[in-house]
Design an enzyme around this catalytic site. Structure first.
Site, PDB file in Angstrom:
ATOM      1  N   TYR A 112       1.156  -0.969  -0.194  1.00  0.00           N
ATOM      2  CA  TYR A 112       0.124  -0.228   0.138  1.00  0.00           C
ATOM      3  C   TYR A 112       1.131   1.105   0.286  1.00  0.00           C
ATOM      4  O   TYR A 112       1.841   1.500   0.580  1.00  0.00           O
ATOM      5  CB  TYR A 112      -0.702   0.213   0.897  1.00  0.00           C
ATOM      6  CG  TYR A 112      -1.834  -1.192   1.361  1.00  0.00           C
ATOM      7  CD1 TYR A 112      -3.220  -1.019   0.190  1.00  0.00           C
ATOM      8  CD2 TYR A 112      -1.226  -2.663   2.147  1.00  0.00           C
ATOM      9  CE1 TYR A 112      -4.541  -2.197   1.213  1.00  0.00           C
ATOM     10  CE2 TYR A 112      -2.400  -2.918   2.168  1.00  0.00           C
ATOM     11  CZ  TYR A 112      -4.018  -2.736   1.671  1.00  0.00           C
ATOM     12  OH  TYR A 112      -4.629  -3.761   1.310  1.00  0.00           O
ATOM     13  N   ASP A 129     -10.448   7.533   9.537  1.00  0.00           N
ATOM     14  CA  ASP A 129     -10.398   8.100   8.078  1.00  0.00           C
ATOM     15  C   ASP A 129     -10.783   9.667   8.012  1.00  0.00           C
ATOM     16  O   ASP A 129     -10.797   9.885   8.559  1.00  0.00           O
ATOM     17  CB  ASP A 129     -10.744   7.355   6.556  1.00  0.00           C
ATOM     18  CG  ASP A 129     -11.946   6.995   7.010  1.00  0.00           C
ATOM     19  OD1 ASP A 129     -12.327   7.815   7.341  1.00  0.00           O
ATOM     20  OD2 ASP A 129     -12.323   6.260   5.821  1.00  0.00           O
ATOM     21  N   ARG A 139      -5.828   2.014   8.264  1.00  0.00           N
ATOM     22  CA  ARG A 139      -6.636   2.991   9.110  1.00  0.00           C
ATOM     23  C   ARG A 139      -5.464   3.117  10.428  1.00  0.00           C
ATOM     24  O   ARG A 139      -5.992   3.615  10.828  1.00  0.00           O
ATOM     25  CB  ARG A 139      -8.209   3.019   8.900  1.00  0.00           C
ATOM     26  CG  ARG A 139      -9.088   3.139   7.409  1.00  0.00           C
ATOM     27  CD  ARG A 139     -10.028   3.128   7.810  1.00  0.00           C
ATOM     28  NE  ARG A 139     -10.743   1.811   7.381  1.00  0.00           N
ATOM     29  CZ  ARG A 139     -11.706   1.609   8.207  1.00  0.00           C
ATOM     30  NH1 ARG A 139     -12.015   2.006   9.081  1.00  0.00           N
ATOM     31  NH2 ARG A 139     -12.032   0.154   8.155  1.00  0.00           N
TER      32      ARG A 139
END
Length: 295
Positions: A62, A76, A174
């Site tokens: 990621y 988030d 997250r």
């Protein structure tokens, strides 16, 4: 099929163009992405959906941003703001030091706003309906966690760290953002999450949902499974494998590098023909787990 999911689209809805083309066939995907995240989904069509479980276990790569100085209930930028703090005192060195503690094997607590199912219903749906959920921590492994850029905070503007992460299945980006913010005592939220790769599969080779056109972008099963190690059998052992019969240690041979773990499945080949996916048992025998070819 490799699909590049757009931001703002759920993983389920990202499958709609594929389902439309392959109407009547089963379609599934490996590795759910948050609606606000973008990037690679591995999509299986028809019998290939049986193989997605092997791909779900691959490492994930990621890139994302952590905004430091803000905390939300969803971890988030889409959630309700719970806290704002000045983060102008933070430097790149602070971030680098914080990342060191998140590398390696560890326990991670998933966010309440997640797709984890509790008694058949997603945790995020229960929270939105006013319920309190109790999730269990999970064992994850962070193989690589690096900062690729840093923007210092200013008055009214949170600091931003641009990060790269390679991690195991089940890792919540997250939660990492939230935990980094908590460690630095300013709060943190994830933003611009993008999955670049799943194992050997790269998003640069993926097709967007707008550009999916029939079977031309499908990857053959034999090619898609090339990341698995190989156990080879002779032609006389093809029929037993296709009938699900376990072979003894002397009835097959390993080709190439052995598996990294005893839990790793093997491609069972005869010559170049893919017969099945199997596992090597504790006594050294080869047990076919999913038969892929026909007699």
């Amino acid at each position: 099929m490799l699909v590049d999911k757009a931001r703002g689209l759920s993983s389920f809805k990202a499958l709609h163009p594929v389902k439309k083309i392959f109407r009547g066939r089963k379609v599934g995907h490996a590795g759910t992405l948050d609606p606000d995240a973008s990037g690679l989904l591995l999509v299986g069509v028809d019998k290939a959906t049986r193989l997605l479980e092997y791909m779900e276990k691959l490492t994930k790569d990621y890139r994302f941003t952590v905004h430091l100085g803000i905390a939300t209930d969803t971890y988030d930028m889409q959630g309700e703001v719970l806290q704002r703090q000045e983060s102008g005192h933070l430097t790149a060195a602070h971030i680098e030091d914080a990342l060191k503690g998140f590398r390696g094997e560890q326990e991670q607590m998933p966010p309440d706003y997640s797709a984890i199912k509790i008694a058949g219903r997603r945790a995020c749906d229960r929270v939105r309906s006013g319920e309190t959920v109790e999730l269990k921590s999970r064992r994850i492994h962070v193989y690589r966690f690096e900062m690729e850029g840093f923007e210092p905070g200013e008055t009214g503007k949170p600091a931003a760290a641009h990060l790269r992460l390679i991690c195991s299945r089940g890792t919540y980006v997250r939660s990492l953002a939230h935990d980094i913010g908590r460690l630095l005592k300013v709060g943190g939220v994830a933003d611009a999450i993008r999955r670049m790769a799943i194992g050997p599969f790269q998003v640069e080779n993926a097709v967007t949902t707008e550009d999916i056109e029939g079977m031309s972008r499908l990857i053959p099963v034999a090619q898609a499974l090339e990341f698995l190690p190989v156990a080879t059998v002779s032609p006389v052992k093809i029929s037993p494998i296709l009938n699900g019969i376990t072979l003894g240690p002397s009835e097959y041979r390993l080709t190439g590098a052995p598996a990294e773990s005893a839990e790793t499945p093997y491609r069972i080949l005869s010559g170049t023909r893919l017969l099945a996916i199997g596992r090597i048992l504790a006594d050294g025998s080869l047990c076919p787990e999913k038969v892929l070819a026909r007699n």
